[in-house]
Design a protein around this motif. Structure first.
Motif, PDB file in Angstrom:
ATOM      1  N   PRO A   4      19.813  -9.010 104.805  1.00  0.00           N
ATOM      2  CA  PRO A   4      19.756  -9.231 106.253  1.00  0.00           C
ATOM      3  C   PRO A   4      20.600 -10.428 106.719  1.00  0.00           C
ATOM      4  CG  PRO A   4      17.664  -9.817 105.227  1.00  0.00           C
ATOM      5  CD  PRO A   4      18.520  -9.203 104.170  1.00  0.00           C
ATOM      6  N   PHE A   5      20.936 -11.333 105.792  1.00  0.00           N
ATOM      7  CA  PHE A   5      21.767 -12.484 106.148  1.00  0.00           C
ATOM      8  C   PHE A   5      22.878 -12.624 105.119  1.00  0.00           C
ATOM      9  CE2 PHE A   5      23.015 -16.936 105.891  1.00  0.00           C
ATOM     10  CZ  PHE A   5      23.305 -17.207 107.213  1.00  0.00           C
ATOM     11  N   THR A   6      24.114 -12.660 105.599  1.00  0.00           N
ATOM     12  CA  THR A   6      25.284 -12.811 104.734  1.00  0.00           C
ATOM     13  C   THR A   6      26.214 -13.817 105.375  1.00  0.00           C
ATOM     14  OG1 THR A   6      25.083 -10.485 104.113  1.00  0.00           O
ATOM     15  CG2 THR A   6      27.148 -11.570 103.579  1.00  0.00           C
ATOM     16  N   ALA A  34      29.610  -6.945 105.389  1.00  0.00           N
ATOM     17  CA  ALA A  34      28.330  -7.617 105.618  1.00  0.00           C
ATOM     18  C   ALA A  34      27.371  -6.796 106.468  1.00  0.00           C
ATOM     19  CB  ALA A  34      28.556  -8.970 106.270  1.00  0.00           C
ATOM     20  N   ALA A  35      27.869  -6.133 107.501  1.00  0.00           N
ATOM     21  CA  ALA A  35      26.985  -5.415 108.423  1.00  0.00           C
ATOM     22  C   ALA A  35      26.634  -4.026 107.924  1.00  0.00           C
ATOM     23  CB  ALA A  35      27.636  -5.329 109.802  1.00  0.00           C
ATOM     24  N   SER A  36      27.526  -3.392 107.192  1.00  0.00           N
ATOM     25  CA  SER A  36      27.278  -2.045 106.652  1.00  0.00           C
ATOM     26  C   SER A  36      26.732  -1.090 107.713  1.00  0.00           C
ATOM     27  CB  SER A  36      26.304  -2.115 105.467  1.00  0.00           C
ATOM     28  OG  SER A  36      26.830  -2.916 104.443  1.00  0.00           O
ATOM     29  N   GLY A  37      27.323  -1.129 108.907  1.00  0.00           N
ATOM     30  CA  GLY A  37      26.937  -0.212 109.978  1.00  0.00           C
ATOM     31  C   GLY A  37      25.706  -0.617 110.758  1.00  0.00           C
ATOM     32  N   ARG A  38      25.150  -1.775 110.473  1.00  0.00           N
ATOM     33  CA  ARG A  38      23.919  -2.209 111.151  1.00  0.00           C
ATOM     34  C   ARG A  38      24.199  -3.003 112.425  1.00  0.00           C
ATOM     35  NH1 ARG A  38      21.413  -5.906 107.113  1.00  0.00           N
ATOM     36  NH2 ARG A  38      23.567  -6.131 106.511  1.00  0.00           N
ATOM     37  N   GLY A  40      23.261  -6.366 114.740  1.00  0.00           N
ATOM     38  CA  GLY A  40      22.867  -7.734 114.446  1.00  0.00           C
ATOM     39  C   GLY A  40      23.694  -8.721 115.240  1.00  0.00           C
ATOM     40  N   LEU A  41      23.824  -9.915 114.684  1.00  0.00           N
ATOM     41  CA  LEU A  41      24.572 -10.984 115.330  1.00  0.00           C
ATOM     42  C   LEU A  41      25.556 -11.599 114.349  1.00  0.00           C
ATOM     43  CD1 LEU A  41      21.639 -12.827 117.148  1.00  0.00           C
ATOM     44  CD2 LEU A  41      23.377 -11.356 118.195  1.00  0.00           C
ATOM     45  N   LEU A  42      26.746 -11.895 114.847  1.00  0.00           N
ATOM     46  CA  LEU A  42      27.740 -12.630 114.083  1.00  0.00           C
ATOM     47  C   LEU A  42      27.810 -14.031 114.669  1.00  0.00           C
ATOM     48  CD1 LEU A  42      30.091 -12.861 112.020  1.00  0.00           C
ATOM     49  CD2 LEU A  42      31.609 -12.204 113.909  1.00  0.00           C
ATOM     50  N   ASN A  43      27.602 -15.031 113.813  1.00  0.00           N
ATOM     51  CA  ASN A  43      27.783 -16.407 114.230  1.00  0.00           C
ATOM     52  C   ASN A  43      29.075 -16.910 113.605  1.00  0.00           C
ATOM     53  OD1 ASN A  43      27.271 -19.564 113.551  1.00  0.00           O
ATOM     54  ND2 ASN A  43      26.422 -18.948 115.516  1.00  0.00           N
ATOM     55  N   VAL A  44      29.911 -17.526 114.426  1.00  0.00           N
ATOM     56  CA  VAL A  44      31.173 -18.109 113.988  1.00  0.00           C
ATOM     57  C   VAL A  44      31.045 -19.605 114.239  1.00  0.00           C
ATOM     58  CG1 VAL A  44      33.676 -18.092 114.271  1.00  0.00           C
ATOM     59  CG2 VAL A  44      32.364 -16.002 114.719  1.00  0.00           C
ATOM     60  N   PHE A  45      31.222 -20.408 113.185  1.00  0.00           N
ATOM     61  CA  PHE A  45      31.001 -21.851 113.287  1.00  0.00           C
ATOM     62  C   PHE A  45      32.110 -22.604 112.574  1.00  0.00           C
ATOM     63  CE2 PHE A  45      29.174 -25.738 111.355  1.00  0.00           C
ATOM     64  CZ  PHE A  45      28.868 -26.429 112.518  1.00  0.00           C
ATOM     65  N   VAL A  46      32.627 -23.635 113.221  1.00  0.00           N
ATOM     66  CA  VAL A  46      33.644 -24.484 112.602  1.00  0.00           C
ATOM     67  C   VAL A  46      33.009 -25.866 112.367  1.00  0.00           C
ATOM     68  CG1 VAL A  46      34.708 -25.018 114.846  1.00  0.00           C
ATOM     69  CG2 VAL A  46      35.982 -25.403 112.772  1.00  0.00           C
ATOM     70  N   PRO A  47      32.833 -26.254 111.090  1.00  0.00           N
ATOM     71  CA  PRO A  47      32.165 -27.520 110.779  1.00  0.00           C
ATOM     72  C   PRO A  47      33.120 -28.711 110.819  1.00  0.00           C
ATOM     73  CG  PRO A  47      32.623 -26.365 108.751  1.00  0.00           C
ATOM     74  CD  PRO A  47      33.109 -25.483 109.883  1.00  0.00           C
ATOM     75  N   HIS A  48      33.756 -28.889 111.958  1.00  0.00           N
ATOM     76  CA  HIS A  48      34.693 -29.998 112.136  1.00  0.00           C
ATOM     77  C   HIS A  48      34.411 -30.653 113.480  1.00  0.00           C
ATOM     78  CE1 HIS A  48      37.083 -28.828 108.661  1.00  0.00           C
ATOM     79  NE2 HIS A  48      36.993 -27.580 109.097  1.00  0.00           N
ATOM     80  N   ALA A  49      34.589 -31.955 113.560  1.00  0.00           N
ATOM     81  CA  ALA A  49      34.324 -32.709 114.790  1.00  0.00           C
ATOM     82  C   ALA A  49      35.473 -32.630 115.788  1.00  0.00           C
ATOM     83  CB  ALA A  49      34.046 -34.170 114.452  1.00  0.00           C
ATOM     84  N   VAL A 134      36.141 -22.125 108.603  1.00  0.00           N
ATOM     85  CA  VAL A 134      35.336 -21.427 109.600  1.00  0.00           C
ATOM     86  C   VAL A 134      34.291 -20.627 108.857  1.00  0.00           C
ATOM     87  CG1 VAL A 134      35.334 -19.727 111.470  1.00  0.00           C
ATOM     88  CG2 VAL A 134      37.290 -21.278 111.202  1.00  0.00           C
ATOM     89  N   ARG A 135      33.022 -20.805 109.218  1.00  0.00           N
ATOM     90  CA  ARG A 135      31.940 -20.082 108.567  1.00  0.00           C
ATOM     91  C   ARG A 135      31.555 -18.885 109.417  1.00  0.00           C
ATOM     92  NH1 ARG A 135      29.369 -19.948 104.338  1.00  0.00           N
ATOM     93  NH2 ARG A 135      30.111 -21.985 103.675  1.00  0.00           N
ATOM     94  N   LEU A 136      31.535 -17.713 108.791  1.00  0.00           N
ATOM     95  CA  LEU A 136      31.092 -16.470 109.425  1.00  0.00           C
ATOM     96  C   LEU A 136      29.740 -16.113 108.828  1.00  0.00           C
ATOM     97  CD1 LEU A 136      34.399 -14.395 109.180  1.00  0.00           C
ATOM     98  CD2 LEU A 136      33.649 -15.909 111.032  1.00  0.00           C
ATOM     99  N   SER A 137      28.748 -15.850 109.680  1.00  0.00           N
ATOM    100  CA  SER A 137      27.418 -15.474 109.204  1.00  0.00           C
ATOM    101  C   SER A 137      26.932 -14.269 109.993  1.00  0.00           C
ATOM    102  CB  SER A 137      26.433 -16.627 109.397  1.00  0.00           C
ATOM    103  OG  SER A 137      26.850 -17.777 108.703  1.00  0.00           O
ATOM    104  N   PHE A 138      26.442 -13.261 109.257  1.00  0.00           N
ATOM    105  CA  PHE A 138      25.895 -12.058 109.890  1.00  0.00           C
ATOM    106  C   PHE A 138      24.394 -12.023 109.647  1.00  0.00           C
ATOM    107  CE2 PHE A 138      24.438  -7.642 109.549  1.00  0.00           C
ATOM    108  CZ  PHE A 138      24.660  -7.248 110.854  1.00  0.00           C
ATOM    109  N   LEU A 139      23.658 -11.798 110.727  1.00  0.00           N
ATOM    110  CA  LEU A 139      22.214 -11.609 110.640  1.00  0.00           C
ATOM    111  C   LEU A 139      21.912 -10.259 111.246  1.00  0.00           C
ATOM    112  CD1 LEU A 139      19.378 -12.701 110.034  1.00  0.00           C
ATOM    113  CD2 LEU A 139      19.380 -13.671 112.344  1.00  0.00           C
ATOM    114  N   GLY A 140      21.341  -9.372 110.437  1.00  0.00           N
ATOM    115  CA  GLY A 140      21.051  -8.045 110.977  1.00  0.00           C
ATOM    116  C   GLY A 140      20.113  -7.253 110.106  1.00  0.00           C
TER     117      GLY A 140
END
Length: 140
Positions: A4-6, A34-38, A40-49, A134-140
């Motif tokens: 469910p989270f990748t 990551a989603a395999s047809g499901r 969900g939500l994609l979060n895109v995050f850049v860990p830089h100031a 850049v971090r990509l995270s899928f929750l679904g």
């Protein structure tokens, strides 16, 4: 059954000038697995100031217009209290207040749900740090 989270990280080199880098294809490739047809939500995050994530039209001049607007709002001069790095670097630390370091986007049927002209972009005005993650995270 898929997890469910990748999450994964993209390593990018942005170069020695201000950039808007289109991440849409990389997001789509990530979701293919990551989603395999499901749904969900994609979060895109850049860990830089000194970088942000924007959802804008690219290729028609809007990316250049965004950089021009940021130059007007955040000039690279000596007005900034934060003074290490290249001249005007303090403005790069203000950028994430205007272009946030994250975006959360809907995924339907494993596909990113963007408008016709929308793209997911990394906005980077810091010419001193050319290595970005850049971090990509899928929750679904």
């Amino acid at each position: 059954m898929p997890t469910p989270f990748t999450t994964t990280a993209l390593d990018l080199t942005t170069g020695s000038r201000e950039t808007v880098t289109d991440l849409t294809r990389a997001c789509e490739r990530f979701l293919d697995e990551a989603a395999s047809g499901r749904d969900g939500l994609l979060n895109v995050f850049v860990p830089h100031a000194t970088a942000g994530i924007a959802i804008i039209e690219t290729g028609s001049g809007s990316d250049d217009d965004l950089l021009a607007a940021l130059r007007t709002l955040l000039p690279a001069d000596d007005r900034w209290h934060h003074r290490h790095g290249t001249p005007g670097h303090g403005r790069d630390h203000v950028l994430p207040a205007l272009v946030p370091p994250h975006a959360t986007l809907p995924v339907v049927g494993g596909r990113l749900e963007l408008g016709t002209w929308q793209s997911v972009c990394l906005v980077d005005t810091n010419i001193s740090n050319t290595n970005r993650q850049v971090r990509l995270s899928f929750l679904g």
